[in-house]
Scaffold this motif. Structure first.
Motif, short mmCIF file in Angstrom:
data_model
loop_
_atom_site.label_atom_id
_atom_site.label_comp_id
_atom_site.label_asym_id
_atom_site.label_seq_id
_atom_site.Cartn_x
_atom_site.Cartn_y
_atom_site.Cartn_z
N SER A 11 -4.77 -11.29 -46.43
CA SER A 11 -4.43 -11.65 -44.73
C SER A 11 -4.80 -11.34 -44.23
CB SER A 11 -2.48 -11.44 -44.98
OG SER A 11 -1.72 -10.34 -44.93
N GLU A 12 -4.76 -9.19 -43.67
CA GLU A 12 -5.23 -8.93 -42.62
C GLU A 12 -7.11 -9.69 -42.29
OE1 GLU A 12 -5.17 -5.78 -45.68
OE2 GLU A 12 -3.37 -7.47 -45.30
N ASP A 13 -7.84 -9.65 -43.75
CA ASP A 13 -8.66 -10.56 -42.78
C ASP A 13 -9.44 -11.70 -42.34
OD1 ASP A 13 -9.92 -8.05 -44.76
OD2 ASP A 13 -10.28 -9.61 -46.63
N ARG A 14 -8.18 -12.22 -43.09
CA ARG A 14 -7.39 -14.26 -41.83
C ARG A 14 -7.64 -13.44 -41.09
NH1 ARG A 14 -4.46 -17.35 -46.02
NH2 ARG A 14 -3.44 -15.55 -46.70
N CYS A 15 -6.59 -12.47 -40.65
CA CYS A 15 -6.08 -12.37 -39.16
C CYS A 15 -7.09 -11.70 -38.67
CB CYS A 15 -4.41 -11.55 -39.27
SG CYS A 15 -4.27 -10.88 -37.55
N ARG A 16 -7.93 -11.19 -38.81
CA ARG A 16 -9.31 -10.67 -38.23
C ARG A 16 -9.82 -11.89 -37.71
NH1 ARG A 16 -10.84 -5.29 -40.99
NH2 ARG A 16 -8.55 -5.75 -42.16
N SER A 17 -10.15 -12.89 -38.81
CA SER A 17 -11.33 -13.94 -38.35
C SER A 17 -11.10 -14.34 -38.27
CB SER A 17 -11.59 -14.19 -40.32
OG SER A 17 -10.59 -14.97 -40.60
N GLY A 18 -9.48 -14.83 -37.46
CA GLY A 18 -9.40 -15.88 -36.20
C GLY A 18 -7.93 -16.50 -36.62
N ILE A 19 -8.08 -16.96 -38.27
CA ILE A 19 -7.36 -18.06 -38.92
C ILE A 19 -6.09 -17.21 -38.74
CG2 ILE A 19 -7.00 -18.90 -41.04
CD1 ILE A 19 -10.12 -18.60 -41.93
N PRO A 20 -4.81 -17.86 -38.33
CA PRO A 20 -3.84 -17.52 -38.67
C PRO A 20 -2.95 -17.78 -40.14
CG PRO A 20 -3.96 -19.19 -37.07
CD PRO A 20 -5.41 -19.53 -37.48
N VAL A 21 -1.98 -17.05 -40.27
CA VAL A 21 -1.43 -16.16 -41.17
C VAL A 21 -0.34 -17.04 -40.88
CG1 VAL A 21 -0.62 -14.42 -42.91
CG2 VAL A 21 -2.48 -14.20 -41.57
N LEU A 22 0.15 -16.79 -42.35
CA LEU A 22 1.06 -17.76 -43.09
C LEU A 22 1.95 -18.19 -44.11
CD1 LEU A 22 4.56 -19.52 -41.66
CD2 LEU A 22 2.53 -21.42 -42.71
N ALA A 121 6.66 -35.90 -34.01
CA ALA A 121 4.99 -37.04 -33.61
C ALA A 121 4.11 -35.71 -33.11
CB ALA A 121 5.33 -37.99 -32.54
N ILE A 122 3.22 -35.94 -33.93
CA ILE A 122 1.57 -35.33 -33.51
C ILE A 122 0.39 -35.98 -33.50
CG2 ILE A 122 3.07 -33.05 -34.40
CD1 ILE A 122 0.38 -33.67 -37.37
N GLU A 123 -0.49 -35.30 -32.84
CA GLU A 123 -1.57 -36.02 -32.92
C GLU A 123 -2.36 -35.94 -33.93
OE1 GLU A 123 -5.19 -36.25 -29.19
OE2 GLU A 123 -3.97 -34.32 -29.16
N LYS A 124 -3.57 -36.51 -34.06
CA LYS A 124 -3.75 -36.47 -34.84
C LYS A 124 -5.62 -35.95 -34.72
CE LYS A 124 -6.26 -39.77 -38.58
NZ LYS A 124 -6.02 -40.89 -39.23
N PRO A 125 -6.31 -35.73 -34.98
CA PRO A 125 -6.10 -34.69 -35.98
C PRO A 125 -4.62 -33.61 -35.78
CG PRO A 125 -8.39 -33.72 -35.93
CD PRO A 125 -7.74 -34.97 -34.96
N PHE A 126 -4.26 -32.83 -37.06
CA PHE A 126 -3.34 -31.56 -36.91
C PHE A 126 -4.21 -30.29 -37.01
CE2 PHE A 126 -2.11 -33.05 -41.18
CZ PHE A 126 -2.23 -31.93 -41.79
N PHE A 127 -4.01 -29.74 -36.05
CA PHE A 127 -4.31 -27.87 -35.75
C PHE A 127 -3.18 -26.98 -36.03
CE2 PHE A 127 -6.85 -30.77 -32.95
CZ PHE A 127 -8.35 -30.05 -33.79
N PRO A 128 -4.20 -25.77 -36.83
CA PRO A 128 -2.66 -24.72 -37.03
C PRO A 128 -1.48 -24.64 -35.65
CG PRO A 128 -4.44 -24.08 -37.91
CD PRO A 128 -5.44 -25.37 -37.12
N ALA A 129 -1.71 -24.63 -35.01
CA ALA A 129 -1.19 -24.02 -33.37
C ALA A 129 0.23 -25.47 -33.70
CB ALA A 129 -1.82 -24.42 -32.48
N THR A 130 -0.11 -26.49 -34.27
CA THR A 130 0.52 -27.60 -34.62
C THR A 130 1.33 -27.39 -35.28
OG1 THR A 130 -0.49 -29.29 -32.93
CG2 THR A 130 0.96 -30.09 -33.47
#
Length: 142
Positions: A11-22, A121-130
């Motif tokens: 997960s630390e690697d994902r965070c550094r790569s810009g991919i949000p961790v959940l 309601a969300i816009e398509k395509p959805f992104f992690p921030a949404t």
């Protein structure tokens, strides 16, 4: 010569790569309904990446049948409102958290989605921030 080993990303690697961790504490299952196959693949991959057990359907009628089955245990339904056979606004009365999505975002579509009984309601395509805040909220409710 032995093949090169590829390290598993932590997960630390994902965070550094810009991919949000959940990190989900609970098992979440979702039904993703989208008639566009490439969108369906991309969006279901996104959900699975974050540990969400995901099933897919390509039209509203298939979604209704899956969601109505006595064995269904979906925590979340993410559905496009513009579907063949039965549109995404036809899932009223289903007792799951429903997120309606549309590729033609405007206040009129957003209100139609909410009036049909969707929770959001969300816009398509959805992104992690949404979607990540929605998954976090659902995880807290379970």
């Amino acid at each position: 010569m032995a093949p090169e080993m590829i390290p598993v990303r932590r997960s630390e690697d994902r965070c550094r790569s810009g991919i949000p961790v959940l990190q989900l504490r609970n098992r979440i299952s979702a039904l993703l309904v989208d008639s566009d196959r490439s969108s369906q693949i991309a969006q279901s991959s996104f959900l699975r990446y974050y540990g969400v057990d995901t099933q897919t359907a390509s039209n509203g009628l298939s979604a209704f049948v899956l969601a109505s089955a006595s064995s269904s245990t979906f925590d979340l339904i993410i559905i496009d409102i513009s579907l063949p056979v039965m549109n995404g606004l036809g899932l009223q009365g289903i007792n799951f958290k429903i997120i309606g999505m549309t590729g033609c975002w405007c206040e009129m579509h957003e209100q139609a989605i909410l009036d049909a009984g969707a929770n959001k309601a969300i816009e398509k395509p959805f992104f992690p921030a949404t979607l990540l805040p929605i998954l976090r909220e659902l995880d807290d409710e379970l």
